[in-house]
Scaffold this motif. Structure first.
Motif, PDB file in Angstrom:
ATOM      1  N   THR A 147       0.686  -1.220  -0.071  1.00 21.07           N
ATOM      2  CA  THR A 147       0.246   0.094  -0.180  1.00 21.07           C
ATOM      3  C   THR A 147       0.896   1.438  -0.150  1.00 21.07           C
ATOM      4  OG1 THR A 147      -0.012  -0.267   2.536  1.00 21.07           O
ATOM      5  CG2 THR A 147      -2.023  -1.034   1.292  1.00 21.07           C
ATOM      6  N   CYS A 148       2.176   1.121  -0.124  1.00 17.24           N
ATOM      7  CA  CYS A 148       3.062   2.367  -0.074  1.00 17.24           C
ATOM      8  C   CYS A 148       4.038   2.312  -1.186  1.00 17.24           C
ATOM      9  CB  CYS A 148       3.498   2.592   1.325  1.00 17.24           C
ATOM     10  SG  CYS A 148       4.575   4.057   1.438  1.00 17.24           S
ATOM     11  N   ASP A 149       3.916   2.997  -2.067  1.00 16.25           N
ATOM     12  CA  ASP A 149       5.186   3.561  -3.077  1.00 16.25           C
ATOM     13  C   ASP A 149       6.343   3.933  -2.488  1.00 16.25           C
ATOM     14  OD1 ASP A 149       6.727   4.248  -5.198  1.00 16.25           O
ATOM     15  OD2 ASP A 149       5.221   5.198  -6.287  1.00 16.25           O
ATOM     16  N   PRO A 150       7.533   3.670  -2.370  1.00 14.99           N
ATOM     17  CA  PRO A 150       8.543   4.036  -1.769  1.00 14.99           C
ATOM     18  C   PRO A 150       9.210   5.135  -2.050  1.00 14.99           C
ATOM     19  CG  PRO A 150       9.079   1.812  -2.985  1.00 14.99           C
ATOM     20  CD  PRO A 150       7.733   2.142  -2.789  1.00 14.99           C
ATOM     21  N   ASP A 151       8.896   5.646  -3.393  1.00 10.40           N
ATOM     22  CA  ASP A 151       9.290   6.692  -4.176  1.00 10.40           C
ATOM     23  C   ASP A 151       8.680   7.934  -4.160  1.00 10.40           C
ATOM     24  OD1 ASP A 151      11.457   4.894  -5.088  1.00 10.40           O
ATOM     25  OD2 ASP A 151      10.394   4.369  -6.871  1.00 10.40           O
ATOM     26  N   GLU A 152       9.222   8.851  -3.577  1.00  8.89           N
ATOM     27  CA  GLU A 152       8.636  10.264  -3.431  1.00  8.89           C
ATOM     28  C   GLU A 152       8.798  10.871  -4.645  1.00  8.89           C
ATOM     29  OE1 GLU A 152       8.695  14.762  -1.615  1.00  8.89           O
ATOM     30  OE2 GLU A 152       9.645  12.819  -0.286  1.00  8.89           O
ATOM     31  N   PRO A 153       7.805  11.243  -5.760  1.00  2.73           N
ATOM     32  CA  PRO A 153       8.216  12.082  -6.989  1.00  2.73           C
ATOM     33  C   PRO A 153       8.919  13.457  -6.871  1.00  2.73           C
ATOM     34  CG  PRO A 153       5.771  12.323  -6.264  1.00  2.73           C
ATOM     35  CD  PRO A 153       6.526  11.296  -5.550  1.00  2.73           C
ATOM     36  N   ALA A 154       9.806  13.823  -7.683  1.00  2.00           N
ATOM     37  CA  ALA A 154      10.203  15.056  -7.888  1.00  2.00           C
ATOM     38  C   ALA A 154       8.977  15.952  -8.158  1.00  2.00           C
ATOM     39  CB  ALA A 154      11.349  15.107  -8.860  1.00  2.00           C
ATOM     40  N   SER A 155       9.340  17.217  -7.605  1.00  5.26           N
ATOM     41  CA  SER A 155       8.432  18.318  -8.080  1.00  5.26           C
ATOM     42  C   SER A 155       8.205  18.560  -9.657  1.00  5.26           C
ATOM     43  CB  SER A 155       8.802  19.738  -7.144  1.00  5.26           C
ATOM     44  OG  SER A 155       8.669  19.583  -5.975  1.00  5.26           O
ATOM     45  N   GLU A 156       9.325  18.266 -10.213  1.00  3.95           N
ATOM     46  CA  GLU A 156       9.704  18.582 -11.629  1.00  3.95           C
ATOM     47  C   GLU A 156       8.497  17.631 -12.369  1.00  3.95           C
ATOM     48  OE1 GLU A 156      12.904  20.225  -9.643  1.00  3.95           O
ATOM     49  OE2 GLU A 156      12.088  18.379  -9.713  1.00  3.95           O
ATOM     50  N   LEU A 157       8.565  16.478 -11.731  1.00  3.80           N
ATOM     51  CA  LEU A 157       7.595  15.358 -12.427  1.00  3.80           C
ATOM     52  C   LEU A 157       6.263  15.535 -12.251  1.00  3.80           C
ATOM     53  CD1 LEU A 157       7.003  12.620 -13.693  1.00  3.80           C
ATOM     54  CD2 LEU A 157       7.407  11.533 -11.422  1.00  3.80           C
ATOM     55  N   LEU A 158       5.697  16.213 -11.239  1.00  2.00           N
ATOM     56  CA  LEU A 158       4.377  16.465 -10.769  1.00  2.00           C
ATOM     57  C   LEU A 158       4.114  17.746 -11.767  1.00  2.00           C
ATOM     58  CD1 LEU A 158       4.078  16.219  -6.986  1.00  2.00           C
ATOM     59  CD2 LEU A 158       3.664  14.663  -8.701  1.00  2.00           C
ATOM     60  N   ILE A 159       4.998  18.624 -11.887  1.00  3.12           N
ATOM     61  CA  ILE A 159       4.653  19.643 -12.736  1.00  3.12           C
ATOM     62  C   ILE A 159       4.522  19.487 -14.014  1.00  3.12           C
ATOM     63  CG2 ILE A 159       5.734  22.026 -13.878  1.00  3.12           C
ATOM     64  CD1 ILE A 159       7.131  22.302 -10.951  1.00  3.12           C
ATOM     65  N   GLU A 160       5.275  18.481 -14.381  1.00  8.23           N
ATOM     66  CA  GLU A 160       5.281  18.062 -16.101  1.00  8.23           C
ATOM     67  C   GLU A 160       3.893  17.302 -16.116  1.00  8.23           C
ATOM     68  OE1 GLU A 160       5.837  16.894 -19.970  1.00  8.23           O
ATOM     69  OE2 GLU A 160       6.563  18.512 -18.683  1.00  8.23           O
ATOM     70  N   GLN A 161       3.513  16.426 -15.136  1.00  4.71           N
ATOM     71  CA  GLN A 161       2.256  15.544 -15.393  1.00  4.71           C
ATOM     72  C   GLN A 161       1.130  16.648 -15.459  1.00  4.71           C
ATOM     73  OE1 GLN A 161       2.505  12.907 -12.312  1.00  4.71           O
ATOM     74  NE2 GLN A 161       2.770  11.337 -13.553  1.00  4.71           N
ATOM     75  N   ALA A 162       0.934  17.655 -14.587  1.00  2.78           N
ATOM     76  CA  ALA A 162      -0.086  18.772 -14.756  1.00  2.78           C
ATOM     77  C   ALA A 162      -0.160  19.415 -15.994  1.00  2.78           C
ATOM     78  CB  ALA A 162      -0.018  19.747 -13.605  1.00  2.78           C
ATOM     79  N   ARG A 163       1.049  19.793 -16.479  1.00  2.00           N
ATOM     80  CA  ARG A 163       1.284  20.424 -17.740  1.00  2.00           C
ATOM     81  C   ARG A 163       0.736  19.796 -19.050  1.00  2.00           C
ATOM     82  NH1 ARG A 163       3.664  20.147 -22.246  1.00  2.00           N
ATOM     83  NH2 ARG A 163       4.815  18.509 -21.449  1.00  2.00           N
ATOM     84  N   ALA A 164       1.099  18.540 -19.036  1.00  2.00           N
ATOM     85  CA  ALA A 164       0.880  17.575 -20.061  1.00  2.00           C
ATOM     86  C   ALA A 164      -0.630  17.473 -20.041  1.00  2.00           C
ATOM     87  CB  ALA A 164       1.622  16.244 -19.862  1.00  2.00           C
ATOM     88  N   ALA A 165      -1.306  17.013 -18.988  1.00  2.00           N
ATOM     89  CA  ALA A 165      -2.656  16.765 -18.811  1.00  2.00           C
ATOM     90  C   ALA A 165      -3.622  18.203 -19.027  1.00  2.00           C
ATOM     91  CB  ALA A 165      -3.063  16.671 -17.257  1.00  2.00           C
ATOM     92  N   GLU A 166      -3.065  19.240 -18.744  1.00  2.00           N
ATOM     93  CA  GLU A 166      -3.810  20.419 -19.168  1.00  2.00           C
ATOM     94  C   GLU A 166      -3.686  20.842 -20.635  1.00  2.00           C
ATOM     95  OE1 GLU A 166      -4.329  24.795 -17.472  1.00  2.00           O
ATOM     96  OE2 GLU A 166      -2.466  24.316 -17.831  1.00  2.00           O
ATOM     97  N   GLU A 167      -2.496  20.671 -21.177  1.00  2.00           N
ATOM     98  CA  GLU A 167      -2.098  20.934 -22.489  1.00  2.00           C
ATOM     99  C   GLU A 167      -3.077  19.928 -23.499  1.00  2.00           C
ATOM    100  OE1 GLU A 167       2.007  20.766 -23.584  1.00  2.00           O
ATOM    101  OE2 GLU A 167       2.090  22.741 -22.616  1.00  2.00           O
ATOM    102  N   ALA A 168      -3.157  18.594 -22.981  1.00  2.00           N
ATOM    103  CA  ALA A 168      -4.035  17.833 -24.041  1.00  2.00           C
ATOM    104  C   ALA A 168      -5.378  18.130 -23.675  1.00  2.00           C
ATOM    105  CB  ALA A 168      -3.707  16.195 -23.422  1.00  2.00           C
ATOM    106  N   ALA A 169      -5.831  18.387 -22.560  1.00  2.00           N
ATOM    107  CA  ALA A 169      -7.314  18.890 -22.537  1.00  2.00           C
ATOM    108  C   ALA A 169      -7.549  20.146 -23.415  1.00  2.00           C
ATOM    109  CB  ALA A 169      -7.771  19.358 -21.164  1.00  2.00           C
ATOM    110  N   LEU A 170      -6.646  21.441 -23.297  1.00  2.00           N
ATOM    111  CA  LEU A 170      -6.825  22.609 -24.162  1.00  2.00           C
ATOM    112  C   LEU A 170      -6.563  22.168 -25.727  1.00  2.00           C
ATOM    113  CD1 LEU A 170      -4.646  24.812 -21.940  1.00  2.00           C
ATOM    114  CD2 LEU A 170      -7.379  25.055 -22.438  1.00  2.00           C
ATOM    115  N   ALA A 171      -6.113  21.261 -26.167  1.00  2.00           N
ATOM    116  CA  ALA A 171      -5.915  20.814 -27.479  1.00  2.00           C
ATOM    117  C   ALA A 171      -7.315  20.076 -28.113  1.00  2.00           C
ATOM    118  CB  ALA A 171      -4.740  19.726 -27.844  1.00  2.00           C
TER     119      ALA A 171
END
Length: 451
Positions: free
Chosen positions: A120-144
């Protein structure tokens, strides 16, 4: 039983020391629960970051018993002086509160002694840069998506919690949970004709999240499909619930079979145990042992053994959801559904709960409807847990001759949950995504109020 991590061992040692102090100060029994949490959350809109936060917190709660009197005190301060004061305050409170004849810890034979590793626990904490990139990619795909004109933003997040529970009856256990999430919300159309929709995903492991572009594209397509909604006249028709909203029916069920509500006589299902309340084709399962499940748990919040249970078996209600207190009120045995925070007593809650898929496809159960409503969004909370009366604002699509014909909005759907349960059909499209899940559901004979 998996060996606890060093941090969990330290947390359990802290709780066991707190319980020893409570017993030495006059408590007849005690238990304690602790949460150590960390989280990262960010949001962005139209490509610009709006928020990036990291937080860490630690909270513990001590429950003490003096006879049948109990008191609960919580604290975020773990200094020796603060914990000594916590114990003193809890025991003093327990000596003066009224007796509760149903309060108390679990008998030793009910306690979990071994349990599986549920991952129930992922040992890896994601880098902030990864979260930023995922949010960017999701929003860009929606706006497209053609027709999408604006964005309400995208959010990405991560959290992890260490949970520890100990009690004077000999129980001590801990485990860790993590969450990754991604969501985006956009607008389609212009002026007064704009429509909003969203899509999101949440998983224990970041590697199990749906692709950011897929989430964004679906949010955009959902928003565009809602453009130019119509109104329909009031009538009784079959209603079909999209899986995004159909899981709410399980929430209404679990509220109705919660031990405290049944014991108080305030549930619309209070006299239905052992009776048929759904069609024979409907079964609903509660499974705490789903690997990487969002609601998985190796034991409940009172240290009691948990098990997979068929709550609804071929339409028949087989059990209430019980913690120790509500089980004692009803003269029954706990079902291992206790859940709690640090500042209140335990109460029952389901683990991973889902409605088993039916035999017919979504297209089949829609295809034979001449006129009906397909619901994709519900508003308001017009459900009476005592009577089962149901009235919710709704929007979605009108069904004509077996097809989704056009979007509709500003509707109200009404009925009674007892009748709705008995007239329900489940489609075959179950996906286990959120810890409480149901396939597409069809309910005949509901009132749709429009113009």
């Amino acid at each position: 039983m998996p060996a606890p991590s060093t941090s969990q061992t330290e947390l359990l040692n802290l709780l066991e020391d707190l319980i020893r102090k409570a017993r030495a100060s006059g408590a007849d029994a005690a238990d304690a629960v602790l949460f150590d949490s960390a989280s990262v959350s960010l949001s962005q809109r139209l490509g610009k970051p709006e928020r990036l936060e990291r937080s860490e917190s630690g909270d513990l709660g001590l429950r003490v018993f003096v006879g049948r009197r109990q008191a609960i005190v919580s604290s975020t301060d773990r200094s020796r002086q603060a914990l000594d004061e916590l114990v003193e305050r809890a025991v003093a409170m327990a000596r003066v509160v009224p007796e509760d004849p149903f309060a108390g810890l679990a008998d030793p034979e009910l306690l979990a002694r071994t349990w599986p590793d549920l991952d129930t626990c992922d040992p890896d904490e994601p880098a902030s840069e990864l979260l930023i990139e995922q949010a960017r990619a999701a929003e860009e795909a929606a706006l497209a998506v053609d027709g999408v004109t604006n964005s309400e933003g995208a959010d990405a997040g991560w959290s992890r919690s260490n949970i520890a529970i100990a009690a004077s009856n000999g129980f001590a256990g801990g485990y860790a949970v993590s969450r990754r999430s991604l969501s985006v919300s956009v607008l389609a159309g212009t002026g007064t004709g704009m429509e909003r929709d969203y899509e999101y995903d949440s998983k224990v492991y970041g590697s199990d999240l749906r692709a950011a572009a897929e989430i964004g594209r679906e949010a955009g397509e959902r928003a565009v499909r809602r453009l130019n909604p119509r109104k329909v006249k009031s009538q009784k028709v079959p209603v079909v619930y999209d899986p995004r909203v159909s899981r709410g029916m399980i929430g209404h069920l679990t509220g109705g079979i919660s031990g405290p509500a049944v014991a108080r006589g305030t549930s619309f299902l209070k006299d239905k145990l052992g009776q048929v309340i759904f069609p024979a084709a409907i079964s609903i399962v509660d499974d705490p042992f789903v690997r990487r499940g969002l609601r998985s748990r190796p034991f409940d919040a009172e240290g009691v053994t948990v098990e997979k249970r068929t709550i609804i078996e071929e339409g028949r209600l087989t059990t209430w959801l019980l913690d120790l207190r509500s089980a004692r009120q009803l003269g029954l045995k706990t079902t291992g559904h206790a859940s709690r925070g640090t500042s209140g007593p335990p109460g029952p809650a389901p683990s991973n709960i889902y409605m088993a898929p039916g035999s017919r496809s979504r297209e089949d159960i829609i295809g034979e409807i001449k006129d009906g409503l397909y619901i994709t969004e519900l508003m308001g909370s017009g459900v009476n847990g005592v009577t089962g009366d149901y009235s919710r604002g709704a929007s979605g699509f009108w069904i004509e001759n077996g097809r989704l014909a056009y979007p509709v909005s500003e509707l109200t759907v009404a009925g009674n949950l007892k009748d709705m349960f008995l007239n329900m059909e489940a489609a075959s499209d179950l996906e286990l995504r959120f810890g409480m899940d149901a396939p597409t559901l069809r309910i005949d004979g509901m009132t749709v109020a429009g113009m």
